[in-house]
Scaffold this active site. Structure first.
Site, mmCIF file in Angstrom:
data_model
loop_
_atom_site.group_PDB
_atom_site.id
_atom_site.type_symbol
_atom_site.label_atom_id
_atom_site.label_comp_id
_atom_site.label_asym_id
_atom_site.label_seq_id
_atom_site.Cartn_x
_atom_site.Cartn_y
_atom_site.Cartn_z
ATOM 1 N N ARG A 92 42.345 40.408 54.496
ATOM 2 C CA ARG A 92 42.209 39.140 53.773
ATOM 3 C C ARG A 92 40.767 38.742 53.498
ATOM 4 O O ARG A 92 40.405 38.392 52.369
ATOM 5 C CB ARG A 92 42.923 38.016 54.545
ATOM 6 N N SER A 93 39.919 38.750 54.537
ATOM 7 C CA SER A 93 38.571 38.196 54.322
ATOM 8 C C SER A 93 37.674 39.054 53.428
ATOM 9 O O SER A 93 36.930 38.482 52.623
ATOM 10 C CB SER A 93 37.883 37.837 55.654
#
Ligand code: 4NP
Length: 162
Positions: A18-19
């Site tokens: 995600r990041s």
């Protein structure tokens, strides 16, 4: 303007799905608005088990289809980061709890923001779910939520760098 960049750190668990995707989505928006010289973006994980690795192959494939090349190398967040960055963006509540533990001062705690507060297009999510154990649809959902949230997040950031 003192020439110092506004520094944003995007945080998830492993820093491989995600990041690093959020980092590139936001970086592209920042570049489109001509703000690359004003805003610096990085990402990190609360868990260090994937340190040094490129983003998950599945996320790289899904992101590339939307025009994002993910080249970040995973790293674990440190206490130093809590002081160094101006805004720290958590993907979910577990990330937030870990970040609050890492914060050494009330000021550092106030830097933590939730990506879910910037999701506007999907009423079912107030966080970005971890796609690691999901199929393709999990990666597409994460990217859909991030593309929406990063637009609103950048609008917020622009009020801070004015
Ligand atoms: P991320 O996904 O937090 O979006 O990078 C994960 C990656 C790895 C693991 C969990 C979540 N893991 O447990 O190894």
């Amino acid at each position: 303007m003192d020439g110092k960049k506004y520094k944003i750190l995007i945080v998830c668990l492993g820093n491989i799905c995600r990041s690093p995707a959020a980092e590139e989505v936001l970086r592209q928006l920042v570049a489109e608005r001509g703000l690359a010289n004003r805003i610096e973006i990085d990402s990190a994980g609360t868990y260090g088990g994937h340190s040094g690795q490129l983003p998950d192959q599945r996320m790289r494939v899904h992101a590339r289809r939307r025009g994002y090349e993910l080249t970040h190398r995973a790293r674990r967040i440190t206490g130093y980061d809590m002081g160094d960055f101006d805004m720290i963006v958590a993907m979910d509540d577990a990330n937030r709890i870990d970040l609050e533990r890492l914060a050494r001062t009330p000021e550092e705690k106030r830097k933590i923001v939730m990506i879910g507060d910037y999701i506007t297009q999907n009423p079912h999510y107030d966080y970005v779910p971890d796609p690691y154990y999901e199929g393709s649809e999990g990666f597409e959902l994460a990217l859909d939520l991030l593309e929406d949230a990063c637009v609103q997040l950048l609008n917020k950031i622009m009020t801070k760098i004015k």
